[in-house]
Design a protein around this motif. Structure first.
Motif, PDB file in Angstrom:
ATOM      1  N   LEU A 310     -12.280 -22.609 -76.065  1.00 43.97           N
ATOM      2  CA  LEU A 310     -10.836 -22.618 -75.856  1.00 43.97           C
ATOM      3  C   LEU A 310     -10.365 -23.964 -75.323  1.00 43.97           C
ATOM      4  O   LEU A 310      -9.319 -24.477 -75.723  1.00 43.97           O
ATOM      5  CB  LEU A 310     -10.438 -21.509 -74.878  1.00 43.97           C
ATOM      6  N   ALA A 311     -11.152 -24.551 -74.407  1.00 42.32           N
ATOM      7  CA  ALA A 311     -10.755 -25.830 -73.807  1.00 42.32           C
ATOM      8  C   ALA A 311     -10.745 -26.955 -74.836  1.00 42.32           C
ATOM      9  O   ALA A 311     -10.016 -27.940 -74.682  1.00 42.32           O
ATOM     10  CB  ALA A 311     -11.692 -26.176 -72.661  1.00 42.32           C
ATOM     11  N   ALA A 312     -11.545 -26.833 -75.883  1.00 41.55           N
ATOM     12  CA  ALA A 312     -11.628 -27.883 -76.899  1.00 41.55           C
ATOM     13  C   ALA A 312     -10.428 -27.861 -77.846  1.00 41.55           C
ATOM     14  O   ALA A 312     -10.204 -28.818 -78.590  1.00 41.55           O
ATOM     15  CB  ALA A 312     -12.923 -27.729 -77.692  1.00 41.55           C
ATOM     16  N   ARG A 313      -9.674 -26.789 -77.824  1.00 39.40           N
ATOM     17  CA  ARG A 313      -8.524 -26.676 -78.714  1.00 39.40           C
ATOM     18  C   ARG A 313      -7.328 -27.447 -78.154  1.00 39.40           C
ATOM     19  O   ARG A 313      -7.201 -27.646 -76.954  1.00 39.40           O
ATOM     20  CB  ARG A 313      -8.150 -25.202 -78.909  1.00 39.40           C
ATOM     21  N   ASN A 314      -6.451 -27.870 -79.042  1.00 35.53           N
ATOM     22  CA  ASN A 314      -5.242 -28.578 -78.641  1.00 35.53           C
ATOM     23  C   ASN A 314      -3.982 -27.737 -78.820  1.00 35.53           C
ATOM     24  O   ASN A 314      -2.882 -28.228 -78.571  1.00 35.53           O
ATOM     25  CB  ASN A 314      -5.096 -29.874 -79.447  1.00 35.53           C
ATOM     26  N   ASP A 315      -4.163 -26.498 -79.282  1.00 35.84           N
ATOM     27  CA  ASP A 315      -3.013 -25.647 -79.580  1.00 35.84           C
ATOM     28  C   ASP A 315      -2.940 -24.421 -78.677  1.00 35.84           C
ATOM     29  O   ASP A 315      -2.227 -23.467 -78.982  1.00 35.84           O
ATOM     30  CB  ASP A 315      -3.073 -25.186 -81.040  1.00 35.84           C
ATOM     31  N   ASP A 316      -3.689 -24.437 -77.567  1.00 37.62           N
ATOM     32  CA  ASP A 316      -3.770 -23.236 -76.726  1.00 37.62           C
ATOM     33  C   ASP A 316      -3.726 -23.624 -75.249  1.00 37.62           C
ATOM     34  O   ASP A 316      -4.743 -23.597 -74.563  1.00 37.62           O
ATOM     35  CB  ASP A 316      -5.049 -22.468 -77.051  1.00 37.62           C
ATOM     36  N   ILE A 324     -10.249 -23.776 -67.240  1.00 43.42           N
ATOM     37  CA  ILE A 324     -10.354 -24.507 -65.969  1.00 43.42           C
ATOM     38  C   ILE A 324     -10.556 -23.531 -64.818  1.00 43.42           C
ATOM     39  O   ILE A 324     -11.375 -23.753 -63.914  1.00 43.42           O
ATOM     40  CB  ILE A 324      -9.093 -25.363 -65.752  1.00 43.42           C
ATOM     41  N   THR A 325      -9.819 -22.434 -64.846  1.00 42.53           N
ATOM     42  CA  THR A 325      -9.950 -21.411 -63.803  1.00 42.53           C
ATOM     43  C   THR A 325     -11.346 -20.810 -63.794  1.00 42.53           C
ATOM     44  O   THR A 325     -11.942 -20.591 -62.728  1.00 42.53           O
ATOM     45  CB  THR A 325      -8.899 -20.308 -64.018  1.00 42.53           C
ATOM     46  N   ASP A 335     -16.200 -30.059 -62.519  1.00 42.17           N
ATOM     47  CA  ASP A 335     -15.868 -30.069 -63.940  1.00 42.17           C
ATOM     48  C   ASP A 335     -14.427 -29.632 -64.159  1.00 42.17           C
ATOM     49  O   ASP A 335     -13.717 -30.183 -65.013  1.00 42.17           O
ATOM     50  CB  ASP A 335     -16.804 -29.133 -64.714  1.00 42.17           C
ATOM     51  N   ALA A 336     -13.987 -28.640 -63.388  1.00 37.94           N
ATOM     52  CA  ALA A 336     -12.613 -28.163 -63.519  1.00 37.94           C
ATOM     53  C   ALA A 336     -11.619 -29.262 -63.174  1.00 37.94           C
ATOM     54  O   ALA A 336     -10.613 -29.445 -63.871  1.00 37.94           O
ATOM     55  CB  ALA A 336     -12.405 -26.948 -62.617  1.00 37.94           C
TER      56      ALA A 336
END
Length: 570
Positions: A310-316, A324-325, A335-336
């Motif tokens: 999910l973190a690698a996406r740019n649309d979410d 991050i949470t 890392d967060a």
């Protein structure tokens, strides 16, 4: 108020009311400061950033409300039992002098508790004499001689406090207590003896045994409790199941039977004029947020790969903040912080503001105000996080906006208050008796500074001159000097009034009302003070400020006037 099902047992039903809770043992600290000493206006913003919902009426009657983070759903009876560290069936013996009630343990369903235990709470010989709600959050009132199923946590003082409401308040409800004991025993068996990927199937198998046409009341009761883990979204559900559910919801498919909470069909959409239009129908994106919240909480370390995707996406943006949470709650706060620093500029301010309080709670990692924040355990973050978090907060509109990272205040440094006025003002608003107050007082009392300020009167309007006054208006510790300045001369009085215009929030503030009641005010000074009141009322909402409404109607302020000596005109 939603209509509750009629067939629920007595203490499995309760009025859901909107009122301030007395106790939030599991609520992340959000930095609401002492209202009696501060004048800053971060409180109303803080309240506006979180959703105020009613707690469910399970496992025992609850009549209160509390804060929830984005997507968080109220815990069910199943989830309460699944998470409670200690579960015992115990009988009330007697009250103790130190605020505890002594119980004798009849049976331990989870954990070890032999003989007698001390549980924080209040003892009543007859609960009919108790004048409070029997449905308080985490109710702590006990009937003499009654037997309860207690969900407890150690309190670190040799006793226990309720993890959730005691199950069964009324004496004589033996059948209900026995039903609770058997249901709790089944939940403990499933949660404690089976691996996560087998629990949902075990619940379905247990349900199949009690869902039949001739089911007894006890069987129907058991079916309702077990079903809660299947038709709601909870942090206690297995990671694999939640990830599967996320995939279904992201594709727009809502599994049959899925409900936000056990009585979601009773909640209705109400328009501004009070008209009830229809039951609220939750959408797949709303359910998805709840799934992401559940997955991001402690206990789902095996969701790391899922969140990395999910973190690698740019649309979410929501997926990014939940990732991050998740990192923060699972001791990857370094890392967060790095991910937050590199990606916060890639999402809208609205998206970041919506989720930042959740990130702040996870970085803090604490459930009590007196705990040290979890980020302090990281050797790198220990020194770098306060300033980094402040920059995030400032980027989102820190001063005058929500406080996302209140726990950084005791550790945040201000080398030069004049160069960082926003940080200085925020710190004074958050920390009682902050050293910056002494700095501000010294600056205002320094004869050299005062002579310079008197020489160039326009300096009052500049931050470097105005800042000490603004700092003092944040806390009542500055009242003595503020009164001296207000009575000193016209220039000083104008500066004090201007500082209150910028900083005042609560019109009930005694010093503000005393200044307004002081005789001999010029029309310009009176109008300036009323303007300060208007600014404060604007921050809080005119309709909610009875003091302001009274002032604009010409009502004299109810306060003792300041006893200023003969004024020295400049």
């Amino acid at each position: 108020m939603p209509k509750m099902p009629d067939d629920l047992p007595e203490n499995d039903r309760g009025a859901r009311q909107f009122s301030w809770p007395a106790y939030w043992p599991l609520q992340p600290w959000i930095g609401i400061r002492d209202l009696t000493s501060g004048r800053g206006y971060s409180l109303w913003r803080k309240v506006a950033t979180v959703l105020l919902l009613a707690l469910l009426a399970a496992p025992a009657a609850r009549a209160c409300s509390t804060y929830y983070e984005p997507g968080e759903t109220p815990a069910t009876a199943y989830a309460d039992v699944a998470r409670a560290p200690l579960i015992v069936e115990a009988r009330v013996i007697r009250p103790l002098a130190d605020g505890y009630v002594e119980f004798t343990v009849k049976r331990a369903l989870r954990g070890t508790a032999e003989g007698r235990i001390r549980v924080s709470g209040r003892y009543f010989a007859d609960l009919r004499t108790y004048r409070g709600w029997l449905g308080e959050c985490f109710n702590d009132v006990y009937q003499a001689g009654a037997t309860y199923l207690l969900l407890l946590s150690p309190d670190g003082k040799g006793g226990y406090h309720p993890y959730a409401s005691p199950l069964q308040f009324e004496p004589g409800r033996t059948s209900l207590r026995r039903a609770w004991v058997e249901v709790a025993a089944e939940i403990v068996r499933i949660e404690d003896t089976l691996p996560p990927d087998q629990r949902m199937a075990a619940i379905r198998a247990a349900l199949a045994q009690v869902q039949h046409p001739k089911a007894s009341d006890a069987e129907k009761f058991k079916a309702r409790r077990l079903s809660e883990q299947l038709d709601t979204i909870q942090t206690t559900q297995p990671t694999s199941y939640l990830i599967w559910l996320h995939g279904e919801l992201e594709a727009g498919h809502i599994p049959a039977g899925l409900r936000w909470n056990p009585w979601v069909e009773d909640w209705t959409v109400t328009s501004d004029d009070g008209t009830v239009s229809r039951p609220h129908v939750y959408t797949a994106p709303e359910y998805r947020i709840a799934v992401l919240w559940a997955l991001s909480r402690p206990g789902h370390a095996d969701a790391a790969e899922f969140f990395a995707g999910l973190a690698a996406r740019n649309d979410d943006p929501a997926g990014l903040f939940f990732a991050i949470t998740h990192m923060a709650w699972h001791d990857r706060r370094g890392d967060a912080a790095r991910l937050l620093a590199t990606r916060i500029m890639t999402v809208s301010l609205a998206e970041a503001s919506n989720h930042m309080s959740m990130v702040g709670s996870a970085m803090s990692g604490r459930t009590r105000v007196d705990e040290e924040p979890a980020w302090r355990r990281d050797p790198v973050l220990r020194d770098t996080w306060p300033d980094l978090a402040w920059r995030f907060q400032a980027y989102l509109g820190s001063y005058g906006g929500p406080t996302f990272f209140a726990d950084i205040a005791p550790y945040l440094q201000v080398t030069d208050p004049v160069a960082e006025p926003g940080k200085a003002l925020w710190l004074v608003s958050e920390v009682t008796d902050h050293p910056l107050l002494a700095w501000a007082e010294q600056r205002l009392r320094d004869p050299v500074n005062r002579a310079e300020w008197d020489r160039r009167y326009k300096g009052w309007e500049e931050n470097e001159v105005q800042l000490p006054l603004r700092l003092l208006t944040e806390r009542s510790q500055g009242d003595i000097l503020l009164m001296e300045l207000f009575c000193r001369d016209e220039k000083s009085r104008a500066g004090v009034i201007e500082a209150f215009r910028r900083e005042l929030t609560f019109l009930k503030d005694s010093l503000y009302l005393r200044m307004l009641a002081t005789p001999g005010l010029s029309e310009e000074e009176r109008q300036g003070l009323l303007l300060a009141g208007a600014a404060a009322a604007t921050r809080n909402g005119f309709k909610n400020d009875e003091v302001y409404i009274a002032l604009v109607k010409g009502t004299a302020p109810k306060a003792e006037p300041l006893a200023c000596p003969t004024r020295k005109e400049g």
